[in-house]
Design an enzyme around this catalytic site. Structure first.
Site, PDB file in Angstrom:
ATOM      1  N   PRO A   2       0.835  -1.212   0.000  1.00  0.00           N
ATOM      2  CG  PRO A   2      -0.792  -1.584   1.616  1.00  0.00           C
ATOM      3  CD  PRO A   2       0.522  -2.097   1.114  1.00  0.00           C
ATOM      4  CD  GLU A   3       2.587   3.126  -4.452  1.00  0.00           C
ATOM      5  OE1 GLU A   3       2.657   4.327  -4.772  1.00  0.00           O
ATOM      6  OE2 GLU A   3       2.805   2.202  -5.256  1.00  0.00           O
ATOM      7  CE  LYS A  59       5.035   3.626   0.850  1.00  0.00           C
ATOM      8  NZ  LYS A  59       5.753   2.627   0.041  1.00  0.00           N
ATOM      9  NE  ARG A 125       4.125 -12.486   0.506  1.00  0.00           N
ATOM     10  CZ  ARG A 125       5.022 -12.163  -0.417  1.00  0.00           C
ATOM     11  NH1 ARG A 125       4.724 -11.254  -1.341  1.00  0.00           N
ATOM     12  NH2 ARG A 125       6.209 -12.728  -0.427  1.00  0.00           N
ATOM     13  NE  ARG A 279       9.583  -1.836  -6.684  1.00  0.00           N
ATOM     14  CZ  ARG A 279       9.157  -0.987  -5.730  1.00  0.00           C
ATOM     15  NH1 ARG A 279      10.029  -0.343  -4.957  1.00  0.00           N
ATOM     16  NH2 ARG A 279       7.868  -0.804  -5.543  1.00  0.00           N
TER      17      ARG A 279
END
Length: 292
Positions: A2-3, A59, A125, A279
């Site tokens: 999540p950003e 974040k 996770r 990336r």
């Protein structure tokens, strides 16, 4: 992961529902690392405490309590926070857990409140965590000491961003842009979108990007982040199904996940996906030419 817009969307949703709630208990399911807190602290500073505010830094989320302690939460890659009560809210990683019956096999922590409502911390996770700590010690966490300014804070100016990113003159612009000590909360989606908007190739070295271009990049980032927040982030809580299909923002992104599709500025040119510092990165080869 999540950003900033996704985490801010979660903060806003919970800020409407949690303040005033009183905690009864916290149940930990199968993953002590998700809730690494001593039973004594939980009993003394969490149980019976009232929520006073929900905040965000980069974040990281903070649920402040009237015991002068806070639950500090990092969603990491697959974290979710889901409130179920008279009113409900869900945000975070897109999966059917956002809309399914809870607790489920991804639930790590369940917080119960006196009115019967519950807050679930899910994490497929198991990389995320929910830590209970004194509120006035949060700013001393190593991460908080190093993280850069908030891009949407009115006090943050383009000059602050330029000064910080210039410390990485020999780095490629994208990894420098993703450095959380340069600017807080920027991740892969919004880096790609802002670089496209500012017409900067992600592999261009910082030293080869002018101050005017960097100012443009900063301003484009702010607009994109605000747009995404207004749309509920890229994983809109109102548009998630069991396959994890995503919501509003990505439906009108200019480059992210649009490889093979026409550029919105150059319809004859397809968006290309490439690797930059490991990336996945999306560019228009016409809009974004590497400066050397």
């Amino acid at each position: 992961m999540p950003e900033l817009p996704e985490v801010e969307t979660v903060r806003r949703g919970l800020a409407d529902l949690l303040p005033g709630q009183a905690v009864v208990r916290a149940t930990v399911f199968d993953s002590p690392k998700s809730f690494p807190n001593s039973p004594t602290d939980v009993q003394q500073f969490l149980y019976g405490a009232h929520v006073t505010a929900v905040r965000r830094r980069a974040k990281v989320l903070m649920i402040d309590l009237d015991t002068r302690y806070s639950l500090v939460i990092h969603l990491k890659m697959t974290g979710q926070l889901i409130f179920r009560g008279a009113n409900s809210f869900a945000g975070g990683h897109p999966s059917d857990s956002l809309i399914g019956d809870l607790p489920d096999r991804s639930t790590r922590v369940q917080v119960d409140f006196t009115d019967g409502s519950r807050l679930f911390f899910n994490d497929q996770r198991k990389f995320g965590w929910m830590k209970l700590m004194p509120t006035d010690e949060i700013e001393n966490l190593p991460f908080m000491q190093k993280v850069g300014p908030e891009p949407l804070d009115k006090k943050t100016e383009a000059g602050d961003f330029i000064k910080r990113i210039r410390r990485r003159q020999n780095s490629m612009i994208k990894p420098a842009f993703l450095d959380q000590s340069v600017i807080a909360g920027v991740g892969n989606i919004y880096a790609d979108e802002a670089l496209w908007a500012a017409k900067i190739h992600p592999q261009t070295r910082v030293k080869n990007v002018s101050d005017d271009q960097l100012e443009d990049l900063f301003n484009e980032l702010r607009q994109i982040l605000q747009l995404s927040i207004d749309q509920g982030g890229s994983t809109d809580k109102n548009y998630v199904d069991a396959e994890g299909r995503r919501g509003n923002y990505l439906s009108f992104a200019h480059v992210f996940r649009r490889e093979g599709q026409p550029c919105h500025r150059h319809p004859d040119q397809e968006i290309v996906k490439m690797k930059v510092s490991g990336r996945g990165t999306h560019i228009c080869p016409v809009c974004q030419v590497e400066a050397k």
